[in-house]
Design a protein around this motif. Structure first.
Motif, mmCIF file in Angstrom:
data_model
loop_
_atom_site.group_PDB
_atom_site.id
_atom_site.type_symbol
_atom_site.label_atom_id
_atom_site.label_comp_id
_atom_site.label_asym_id
_atom_site.label_seq_id
_atom_site.Cartn_x
_atom_site.Cartn_y
_atom_site.Cartn_z
ATOM 1 N N ASP A 37 58.519 76.665 53.979
ATOM 2 C CA ASP A 37 57.586 77.624 54.075
ATOM 3 C C ASP A 37 57.008 78.175 55.475
ATOM 4 N N ALA A 57 66.912 79.562 53.250
ATOM 5 C CA ALA A 57 65.995 80.755 52.408
ATOM 6 C C ALA A 57 65.940 80.265 51.013
ATOM 7 N N ASP A 95 60.291 81.876 56.216
ATOM 8 C CA ASP A 95 59.919 83.155 56.359
ATOM 9 C C ASP A 95 60.523 84.078 56.730
ATOM 10 N N THR A 96 61.359 83.501 57.878
ATOM 11 C CA THR A 96 62.327 84.484 58.650
ATOM 12 C C THR A 96 63.515 83.819 58.993
ATOM 13 N N CYS A 132 64.425 87.277 51.182
ATOM 14 C CA CYS A 132 63.527 86.864 52.464
ATOM 15 C C CYS A 132 63.932 87.637 53.527
#
Length: 265
Positions: free
Chosen positions: A5, A27, A32-33, A57
């Protein structure tokens, strides 16, 4: 709460194979990215689309030749501007050339060393300052059991031993910035790099304690562990994921063949 996360992750060679499986695990655990950096544009877009559909995502795809220092500089600058940090770097991009010492040409040598060794060096060098901002970042360098043994693929083996040493040196140098650096050493695993030698994989399975070759997702789960905060006190280590091959699987196989190793009592 996922194990990833809030994290911004960069995976080189993430378009397919082991790298794509890494992206899947990140993922699934709520990264987040995820930035997929590869030279295979079409494969990148396919992997990104699948991840967006399943997990919703943020996936960023960027073409990257890991041997090109200017491209590394531009990519890291862009990540900084877009996200202001980088929490995880997976130096996964690699190639293989299965040639012995006497068969190995200088071109073979330079090509493999440039991708497998220089690419890892450039990744750590140019990402480190940005990762410093995280104060809790992780670099995972993909080596191989070839980096622990005298495997016959000459330039490949040399490059993977180098990755092992660079990992430990970087772990010492970057520790003051809260950056952990570890290497993963997969055994014989079914990937795009090994799909052309399936017979060899099946043959070597006899020398693996678990008597099979590995699956890409099994390596990816080890990458996930080292990327997550669960491994917060682990740096400079070599995580071998090989089903017991390097620990003595070959000796186990031959002693069983000779009737000296009995497991049925």
């Amino acid at each position: 709460m996922g194990r990833m996360d809030g994290k911004v992750v960069l995976v080189t060679g993430g378009a397919r194979g082991l790298g794509a499986n890494d992206c899947y695990e990140f993922a699934k655990e709520g990264a987040d990215t995820i930035i997929i950096a590869d030279i295979r544009k079409e494969n990148m877009e396919e992997t990104a689309a699948a991840l967006r559909t399943e997990f919703g995502c943020t996936i960023v795809c960027r073409e990257l030749d890991v041997t090109n220092e200017k491209q590394w500089e531009l990519l890291v600058s862009e990540i900084d501007k877009m996200f202001g940090k980088l929490d995880v770097l997976v130096n996964n991009a690699g190639i293989v050339k299965r040639v012995t010492l006497l068969e190995c040409t200088l071109e073979d040598w330079n090509n493999v060393i440039e991708v497998n060794q220089t690419g890892v060096f450039l990744g750590m060098k140019h990402c480190a300052l940005l990762m410093k901002k995280s104060r809790n970042a992780s670099i995972i360098n993909i080596s191989s059991i070839a980096g622990l043994t005298g495997y016959f693929a000459w330039p490949y083996t040399a490059s993977k031993w180098a990755v092992r040493g660079m990992t430990q040196a970087a772990a010492m140098e970057l520790s003051d910035w809260g950056i952990r650096v570890n290497s993963i050493h997969p055994g014989f695993t079914w990937t795009d790099l090994t799909s052309d030698v399936k017979d060899m994989l099946e043959g070597f399975s006899n020398a693996v304690a678990l008597e099979r070759y590995g699956k890409p997702e099994e390596i990816a789960k080890a990458v996930l562990f080292l990327a997550s905060d669960e491994s917060s006190f682990i740096t400079g280590t070599e995580l071998t994921v090989d089903g017991g091959l390097q620990a003595g699987g070959g000796l186990r196989y031959f002693t069983k063949q000779m009737g000296l190793y009995q497991t049925d009592h």
